[in-house]
Write an enzyme that holds these catalytic residues in place. Structure first.
Site, PDB file in Angstrom:
ATOM      1  N   SER A  67       0.600  -0.990  -0.233  1.00 58.85           N
ATOM      2  CA  SER A  67      -0.288   0.034   0.195  1.00 58.85           C
ATOM      3  C   SER A  67       0.973   1.454  -0.110  1.00 58.85           C
ATOM      4  CB  SER A  67      -0.720  -0.779   1.506  1.00 58.85           C
ATOM      5  OG  SER A  67      -0.267   0.030   2.394  1.00 58.85           O
ATOM      6  N   ASP A  73       7.055   3.014   6.743  1.00 62.62           N
ATOM      7  CA  ASP A  73       6.425   2.552   5.168  1.00 62.62           C
ATOM      8  C   ASP A  73       6.742   3.889   4.018  1.00 62.62           C
ATOM      9  OD1 ASP A  73       6.530   0.560   6.965  1.00 62.62           O
ATOM     10  OD2 ASP A  73       3.903   0.071   6.910  1.00 62.62           O
TER      11      ASP A  73
END
Length: 386
Positions: free
Chosen positions: A128, A173
């Protein structure tokens, strides 16, 4: 098989007007150590990987985005000015990035796009974040004259998760997906945003992911509940120690002071986070000294904390960790948010072949399916390919 520009371009040509646009890439990531610390303002130690997302984009002269997911074989169109956005979750990532870039003053226009990825979904490698980062970087390049700094692009991805997906993730991330450097791990202070790169070329060792193929979904209560646990404990400590703004600043002694004011579950979660902060710093020192045995020891301790205190493991991941110990693997732990996905393993090259053979055989015997072995190569962050 490695994803290529041609894989994406051929679908882009097929599903749109036959012309081509600009192609961009952004990586998934591994994280050597420092799990669930980013949203507690702590330290993380990720690296970008060669697997990631590739997207082709071309302005279409409208206010609509026409997006095709090659992997899902699904096409969605949405208007940039629609306050609700599309229903499909994958399309909401693109929509959210567009809206957040517009909020930064980037004059985003409609575009056609097709994308695909070779990051294993649900493996804890942040597919994602790679999706958010590739579109943030591309939109900045196409419409913003590259005026937005890379760390701010990472924050665009984080805000997309929070506001459009419902996952209150930290910044790690997206940061490594935007800021990664080939051959380097990146230590990030998630409070100050300070970044330091550490060359990663451990002679005699390999980093290996073992994917349990147990799919996890973070955009729900298990992830957010743990974040709330941390915030409750930090607030209780803050009442006694105003200088403590988050668990990043807390000590075990301060945690003991508030145990009667918080639940046993919340206290366990906080104990893990406090311990993980110390482990990350020990790993930094050990890497500078070339001490990979200490790195491995910290990885095993992190797995124990994630399993027993933070409780984000599962039977399959604990089994993989046990097999790693039996095979003499230097270090092994859950990687990612948990509830499935991969273990990351620091393996002495002399043990590599036996470990791979043994872990595949034993896992298949126990669970009826083989895990997927992924050798890690540290790659670059978001970039334009052509």
């Amino acid at each position: 098989m490695k994803l290529t520009i041609e894989d994406v371009r051929s679908r882009f040509i097929k599903h749109f007007d036959g012309s081509t646009g600009s192609v961009y890439a952004a990586p998934g990531r591994i994280n050597l150590i420092g799990e669930h610390t980013d949203y507690n303002n702590g330290f993380v130690f990720p690296g970008a990987v060669q697997q990631g997302m590739i997207a082709e984009l071309k302005p279409n002269g409208t206010r609509n985005v026409r997006a095709y997911s090659i992997d899902l074989k699904d096409k969605v169109e949405f208007n940039l000015d629609d306050p609700k956005g599309p229903n499909a979750t994958w399309a909401r990532y693109i929509y959210g990035v567009c809206r957040e870039m517009m909020a930064l003053g980037v004059p985003v226009q409609g575009f056609n796009t097709a994308f695909a990825g070779d990051v294993p979904l649900g493996a804890g490698m942040s597919s994602s974040a790679a999706l958010e980062s590739v579109y943030a970087y591309a939109i900045n390049d196409l419409f913003g004259d590259n005026k937005i700094e890379r760390l701010e692009l990472a924050k665009v991805g984080q805000r997309t998760e929070h506001k459009y997906i419902g996952c209150n993730c930290g910044i790690m991330d997206q940061a490594i997906s935007c800021l990664g450097k080939a051959g380097n791990l990146m230590r990030m202070d998630c409070r100050s945003g300070e970044i330091a790169y550490f060359p990663w070329n451990p002679k005699g060792y390999k980093l290996v992911l073992v994917n349990s193929c147990v799919k996890h979904e973070l955009a729900g209560s298990p992830y957010n509940d743990r974040r709330l646990s941390c915030e409750r404990v930090a607030a209780a400590i803050h009442e006694l120690h105003p200088e403590v703004e988050s668990l990043r600043d807390a000590t075990y002694e301060q945690l003991d002071e508030v145990r009667s004011k918080v639940s046993e579950e919340d206290a366990k979660r906080a104990a893990y986070v406090i311990g993980e902060r110390e482990r990350v710093l020990k790993v930094c020192d050990a890497l500078e000294a070339g001490d990979y045995e200490t790195v491995g020891q910290m990885m095993y301790e992190t797995h124990k904390g994630l399993s027993k205190e933070y409780e984000v493991s599962c039977e399959e991941l604990d089994f993989l960790n046990d097999v790693a110990k039996e095979c003499g693997v230097t270090g092994s732990r859950i990687m990612g948010g948990g509830f499935g996905g991969c273990t990351i393993n620091l393996v002495d090259e002399h043990y590599y072949d036996n470990f791979v053979k043994t872990v595949v055989e034993k896992f298949k015997e126990r669970f009826g399916k083989a895990p997927v072995i992924i050798d890690v190569v540290i790659g670059d962050g978001a970039r334009k390919l052509c």
